[in-house]
Motif scaffolding. Structure first.
Motif, PDB file in Angstrom:
ATOM      1  N   ASN A 234     -12.780 -11.135  -7.763  1.00  0.00           N
ATOM      2  CA  ASN A 234     -13.262  -9.945  -7.072  1.00  0.00           C
ATOM      3  C   ASN A 234     -14.239 -10.345  -5.967  1.00  0.00           C
ATOM      4  O   ASN A 234     -14.241  -9.762  -4.878  1.00  0.00           O
ATOM      5  CB  ASN A 234     -13.943  -9.004  -8.066  1.00  0.00           C
TER       6      ASN A 234
ATOM      7  N   ASP B 221     -13.522   3.900  -9.980  1.00  0.00           N
ATOM      8  CA  ASP B 221     -13.496   2.690  -9.163  1.00  0.00           C
ATOM      9  C   ASP B 221     -14.038   1.514  -9.982  1.00  0.00           C
ATOM     10  O   ASP B 221     -14.882   1.706 -10.861  1.00  0.00           O
ATOM     11  CB  ASP B 221     -14.347   2.901  -7.906  1.00  0.00           C
ATOM     12  N   GLU B 222     -13.555   0.321  -9.676  1.00  0.00           N
ATOM     13  CA  GLU B 222     -13.969  -0.885 -10.407  1.00  0.00           C
ATOM     14  C   GLU B 222     -13.758  -0.681 -11.922  1.00  0.00           C
ATOM     15  O   GLU B 222     -14.650  -0.934 -12.735  1.00  0.00           O
ATOM     16  CB  GLU B 222     -15.436  -1.225 -10.108  1.00  0.00           C
TER      17      GLU B 222
ATOM     18  N   ALA C  79      -8.816   2.405 -10.639  1.00  0.00           N
ATOM     19  CA  ALA C  79      -8.597   1.366  -9.627  1.00  0.00           C
ATOM     20  C   ALA C  79      -9.357   0.114 -10.036  1.00  0.00           C
ATOM     21  O   ALA C  79     -10.547   0.180 -10.364  1.00  0.00           O
ATOM     22  CB  ALA C  79      -9.080   1.845  -8.259  1.00  0.00           C
ATOM     23  N   SER C  80      -8.676  -1.025 -10.034  1.00  0.00           N
ATOM     24  CA  SER C  80      -9.319  -2.273 -10.456  1.00  0.00           C
ATOM     25  C   SER C  80      -8.793  -3.439  -9.623  1.00  0.00           C
ATOM     26  O   SER C  80      -7.667  -3.395  -9.117  1.00  0.00           O
ATOM     27  CB  SER C  80      -9.057  -2.527 -11.950  1.00  0.00           C
ATOM     28  N   PRO C  81      -9.568  -4.512  -9.487  1.00  0.00           N
ATOM     29  CA  PRO C  81      -9.123  -5.663  -8.698  1.00  0.00           C
ATOM     30  C   PRO C  81      -8.488  -6.743  -9.575  1.00  0.00           C
ATOM     31  O   PRO C  81      -9.040  -7.140 -10.602  1.00  0.00           O
ATOM     32  CB  PRO C  81     -10.442  -6.178  -8.102  1.00  0.00           C
TER      33      PRO C  81
ATOM     34  N   GLN D 287       0.826  -1.208   0.000  1.00  0.00           N
ATOM     35  CA  GLN D 287       0.000   0.000   0.000  1.00  0.00           C
ATOM     36  C   GLN D 287       0.860   1.259   0.000  1.00  0.00           C
ATOM     37  O   GLN D 287       0.565   2.231  -0.697  1.00  0.00           O
ATOM     38  CB  GLN D 287      -0.924   0.001   1.221  1.00  0.00           C
TER      39      GLN D 287
ATOM     40  N   TYR E 105       0.902  -2.582 -10.093  1.00  0.00           N
ATOM     41  CA  TYR E 105       0.214  -3.868  -9.959  1.00  0.00           C
ATOM     42  C   TYR E 105       0.874  -4.658  -8.839  1.00  0.00           C
ATOM     43  O   TYR E 105       2.105  -4.740  -8.759  1.00  0.00           O
ATOM     44  CB  TYR E 105       0.271  -4.687 -11.243  1.00  0.00           C
TER      45      TYR E 105
ATOM     46  N   THR F 290      -8.478  -7.816  -3.985  1.00  0.00           N
ATOM     47  CA  THR F 290      -9.614  -7.121  -3.379  1.00  0.00           C
ATOM     48  C   THR F 290      -9.299  -6.689  -1.947  1.00  0.00           C
ATOM     49  O   THR F 290      -9.657  -5.591  -1.523  1.00  0.00           O
ATOM     50  CB  THR F 290     -10.857  -8.043  -3.384  1.00  0.00           C
TER      51      THR F 290
ATOM     52  N   SER G 245      -3.857  -1.742  -9.648  1.00  0.00           N
ATOM     53  CA  SER G 245      -4.657  -2.947  -9.437  1.00  0.00           C
ATOM     54  C   SER G 245      -3.988  -3.817  -8.387  1.00  0.00           C
ATOM     55  O   SER G 245      -2.757  -3.856  -8.278  1.00  0.00           O
ATOM     56  CB  SER G 245      -4.797  -3.722 -10.746  1.00  0.00           C
TER      57      SER G 245
ATOM     58  N   LYS H 198      -8.657  -1.079  -2.249  1.00  0.00           N
ATOM     59  CA  LYS H 198      -8.637  -0.068  -3.310  1.00  0.00           C
ATOM     60  C   LYS H 198      -9.349   1.212  -2.877  1.00  0.00           C
ATOM     61  O   LYS H 198      -8.846   2.312  -3.083  1.00  0.00           O
ATOM     62  CB  LYS H 198      -9.322  -0.608  -4.579  1.00  0.00           C
ATOM     63  N   SER H 199     -10.521   1.046  -2.284  1.00  0.00           N
ATOM     64  CA  SER H 199     -11.296   2.221  -1.868  1.00  0.00           C
ATOM     65  C   SER H 199     -10.539   3.031  -0.822  1.00  0.00           C
ATOM     66  O   SER H 199     -10.534   4.265  -0.853  1.00  0.00           O
ATOM     67  CB  SER H 199     -12.655   1.793  -1.307  1.00  0.00           C
TER      68      SER H 199
END
Length: 855
Positions: free
Chosen positions: A493, A257-258, A292-294, A139, A315, A158, A155, A162-163
């Protein structure tokens, strides 16, 4: 290669280590499935912990993940062993997993160099704005790279949060000298409420100090934003609506997001998301852009889609929560345990010769933990929640748990209906959750689950959209979302919600097969989650379906691809046609740029021909690219042809059933719904939707609308389609005493309000109003029914309160029962006497909770 890296690589490949690693995986499996548990002898325990310590010193994520996995596998059995305490603390300190360290909370001394290294890391990786929070190494690396970037795509798993990482960067943005207006795009309305709540909760101090307000809609009418900066949480559709207003503040910073939703190849909303981002970039060429993606291993693809610098990416496959994946095949009575060393197959007594179904197995494996049970449809979630509550529901709830559940039940009775099945489930500590549930109900259910009051939550694909509800155990009963098979990114996800950061070291994922037709080609989904490559829907179709797109531009019939692909092809054909209008300026959209780059100028010429005689104003076409050019032109010409009797074209001032029906009939003709709208294809259905529309716009409560619908169905002996307790489809005369029929009617009604009124019809009403405003000016354009449909009211203050985050139910209640606490001037909310209002609200009520959070 450095010495520590070589040692870690040797350990990772060591035969003895891998034997021990397989053994502790087996021990964990035996414990979960209640087999006789083997044990490590003292030497084996010491040896594998030594390997763990070596691996934790590596910079390779794969080595660090294995080190963490060793700690989590050993923890349930050896957590009181002093050597385990020391090595696990040392390993987690080296990995930089501070949430796990806080959870273990061992009082052990490390060698002085390790102590210094840990303390330095904690000091550097502490985030001041979020209390006692320390970032993991992964992080912190992301934060360090992203904080000063103008474009970025990242990415990770989960569980990486991310949020949370987006909130950290938003907090940084708010401190800038020139305060940016910020938009966060989320895929669904359900996620709007969650993210807005998190922003309000986690950043309240910064919001107040930096003069920011949080809004959940792109409609600023009546909102007093003087001296304020904006953080707006919007769906793609709401962002497009915001961008259609020329006088609204410019967006300086956009978070997506997503972002993997840009690659949902069977969902045309992926194209709407692309359009919303492209329009935001067009409106502000210097906009800051974050994706932002998982679990996406090529996050740079989202930057490339919009012709942005693809170097600014991150990543990671390093997860702060470890996960165990089990595939339980009840048909052959076998369990496959997916480990880093391959698939291990077992035949445990728990499933052998037991004649279990999925619900029986959930009860046996849940072990008093929090459990999310994914169901592929709304009906399946409700049915299975009911069945489970009847078979295995909690009978020993505490007094405080019973009180909180009873409070939730009273809300359901008020808002929905006393016979709603969710009430029966809650009494047994079970609930269900899906996206179209009213906001108040969703929020209550989510809080009860997060607080451990209910331990079993049956849910639908809302979780795939990013709603943050992690649990110790995630049970996945179908490899489908609706009728579509899972993509690998969707599966992981969802599965990634197993294990709650700060509460558990690990989580369990159980995929259960109890029907022959399910879980085909399972290893394609479950294996190799580190290699999930995405290709955005727009790019994919420009590569593979360009011939069909040209056919669609020329209005030719398309047959050789499925319906979902056809919808996307027609959508892209529409976008290309409209995008050619930009060529008259100095701007090329990413799609046009792609076509030119690949020498497809002939396609651009064909598209130009399609729009050369279109008279719809350019900016309306551009913010409504989801709507066929022919539809937009038809509506525009209707207004032009009736200019001499312009009142005929306006929305009526009086909103009643007859006027609603007249508008729907008019729209049916001018927007050609028989051709373009499957759900509104039958003109006879408009009478029903006019009735619903009239009630909704005029602020009739959902409970009252439901009661009216039940009365109407019973009085007129209306036939209703439903599934009985044996899951057999029935078609019978509606009886108000038949609870299955009542619940079917309620859930169908809720879905129709969300999907037909507030989405499909609302987008046409909004488009038509834009045409009226363009033609007659704002003063002469009349009432904007679009807002009334969106918010379910004509009361401007209720609309403003909902835009600030309150639910429709609470906003209506406050204005009806406590209007004196709100200061309104010329339709704008000037002030709320918050402290005085709180004194008259019942302590612990949903009204008090929402006022505290949003006002």
């Amino acid at each position: 290669m450095k010495l520590l890296e070589r040692l870690a690589t040797d350990a990772f490949e060591d035969e003895y280590f891998n034997m021990l690693f397989d053994k502790i995986n087996k021990i964990y499996f035996q414990d979960i499935f209640r087999e006789e548990v083997e044990v490590l002898n003292e030497k084996e325990l010491i040896d594998i912990l030594r390997f763990c310590d070596i691996l934790s010193n590596s910079t390779n994520n794969k080595h660090k993940n294995i080190a963490y996995k060793v700690v989590t596998l050993l923890y349930p059995f050896y957590k009181e062993k002093s050597y385990f305490k020391t090595v696990s603390t040392a390993a987690l300190s080296k990995i930089g997993n501070f949430p796990a360290l806080q959870l273990l909370n061992y009082d052990v001394s490390l060698p002085i160099d390790r102590e210094i290294e840990r303390d330095v890391k904690k000091s550097i990786q502490h985030i001041d704005d979020f209390g006692n929070i320390f970032l993991t190494d992964s992080q912190f690396s992301l934060y360090h790279q992203m904080r000063n970037a103008s474009v970025f795509s990242f990415s990770g798993p989960t569980s990486m949060g991310k949020s949370f990482m987006m909130k950290i960067v938003i907090s940084e943005q708010m401190k800038k000298g020139k305060k940016p207006n910020i938009v966060v795009i989320v895929p669904t309305r359900a996620l709007i409420h969650q993210f807005a709540t998190e922003i309000k909760k986690d950043l309240q101090h910064q919001l107040d100090n930096q003069n920011y307000t949080v809004l959940t809609n792109g409609n600023l009418e009546g909102v007093n934003i003087e001296g304020l900066h904006l953080i707006m949480i919007l769906t793609p559709e709401r962002l497009l609506s915001y961008l259609s207003e020329d006088d609204y503040p410019e967006i300086d910073c956009l978070f997506v997001d997503e972002a993997h939703k840009l690659a949902s190849d069977q969902d045309k909303r992926s194209v709407t998301l692309y359009t919303a981002i492209e329009r935001a970039i067009y409106a502000n060429r210097s906009i800051q852009l974050f994706f932002a993606s998982p679990n996406v291993s090529n996050p740079e693809v989202f930057l490339k889609l919009f012709n942005k610098d693809a170097q600014h990416v991150f990543y990671s496959n390093e997860s702060p929560v470890s996960q165990q994946l089990f595939y339980v095949d009840l048909l052959i009575e076998q369990v496959a345990h997916y480990t880093e060393n391959g698939i291990k197959e077992y035949y445990p007594n728990m499933v052998m010769n037991q004649n279990l179904d999925s619900l029986d197995l959930i009860e046996k494996l849940s072990q008093g933990q929090s459990n999310l049970i994914y169901c592929h449809s709304r009906r399946d979630a409700v049915t299975k929640a009911r069945q489970f509550s009847l078979l295995y529901g909690e009978e020993t709830l505490t007094r405080s748990q019973k009180k909180r559940i009873n409070d939730a039940i009273q809300i359901i009775k008020k808002i929905v209906h006393p016979d709603y099945y969710l009430i029966d489930c809650l009494k047994k500590g079970v609930a269900y959750h899906f996206g179209s549930l009213p906001q108040v109900l969703r929020y209550n259910i989510e809080q009860l689950f997060k607080d451990g009051v209910i331990r079993y939550l049956f849910c639908t694909s809302t979780l795939l959209e990013g709603v943050n509800l992690p649990a110790k155990n995630v049970f996945i009963l179908k490899n489908k979302n609706g009728n579509r098979n899972f993509k690998k990114v969707d599966f992981w996800n969802l599965a990634g919600r197993a294990g709650r950061l700060k509460y558990e070291l690990s989580g369990n994922i159980f995929c259960i097969r109890d029907e022959e037709k399910d879980w085909k080609k399972i290893n394609e989904i479950l294996d190799n989650k580190e290699q999930i490559h995405m290709n955005p829907t727009v790019s994919n179709n420009l590569e593979k379906n360009l011939t069909y797109i040209v056919d669609a531009i020329q209005n030719k019939e398309i047959k050789k691809i499925n319906k979902g692909e056809q919808d996307i092809v027609h959508y892209l054909a529409n976008i290309i046609s409209i995008d050619t209008l930009d060529l008259e300026t100095d701007y090329q959209t990413p799609i046009i740029s792609n076509l030119i780059k690949n020498n497809h100028e002939n396609i651009i010429d064909i598209a130009k021909e399609k729009v050369q005689n279109i008279e719809v104003p350019y900016h309306i076409l551009k913010t409504n690219q989801h709507m066929a050019v022919e539809q937009q032109e038809s509506a525009y010409q209707f207004i032009i042809e009736n200019e001499d009797n312009f009142k005929k074209t306006l929305f009526p001032r009086k909103i009643d059933y007859q006027n609603c029906l007249a508008i729907l009939n008019q729209f049916y003709d001018i927007y050609k719904w028989d051709k373009y709208e499957k759900r509104l294809k039958s003109k006879n259905s408009l009478k029903y939707f006019a009735l619903l529309m009239n009630n909704w716009i005029n602020g009739t409560s959902l409970n009252e609308i439901i009661n009216q619908s039940i009365d109407y169905a019973a009085r007129n002996k209306r036939n209703i389609s439903y599934y009985d307790d044996e899951n057999r489809k029935q078609y019978d005369v509606f009886l108000r005493k038949n609870r299955i029929q009542v619940n079917t009617l309620i859930n169908d009604l809720i879905k129709e309000i969300e999907e037909i009124l507030r989405f499909t019809i609302q987008k046409y009403v909004n488009h038509y109003y834009l045409l009226l405003e363009e033609n007659y000016g704002k003063e002469q354009a009349g009432s904007n029914w679009s807002n009334y449909l969106e918010y379910g009211t004509r009361n401007s203050v209720v609309i403003i309160l909902q835009n600030m985050g309150l639910s429709r139910y609470v906003a209506n209640l406050l204005i009806k029962e406590h209007p004196t606490y709100f200061t309104i001037n010329d339709g704008t909310l000037i002030n709320v006497q918050k402290e005085s209002l709180l004194k008259v609200l019942e302590e612990g009520s949903i009204e008090e909770q929402e006022v505290l959070m949003y006002l």
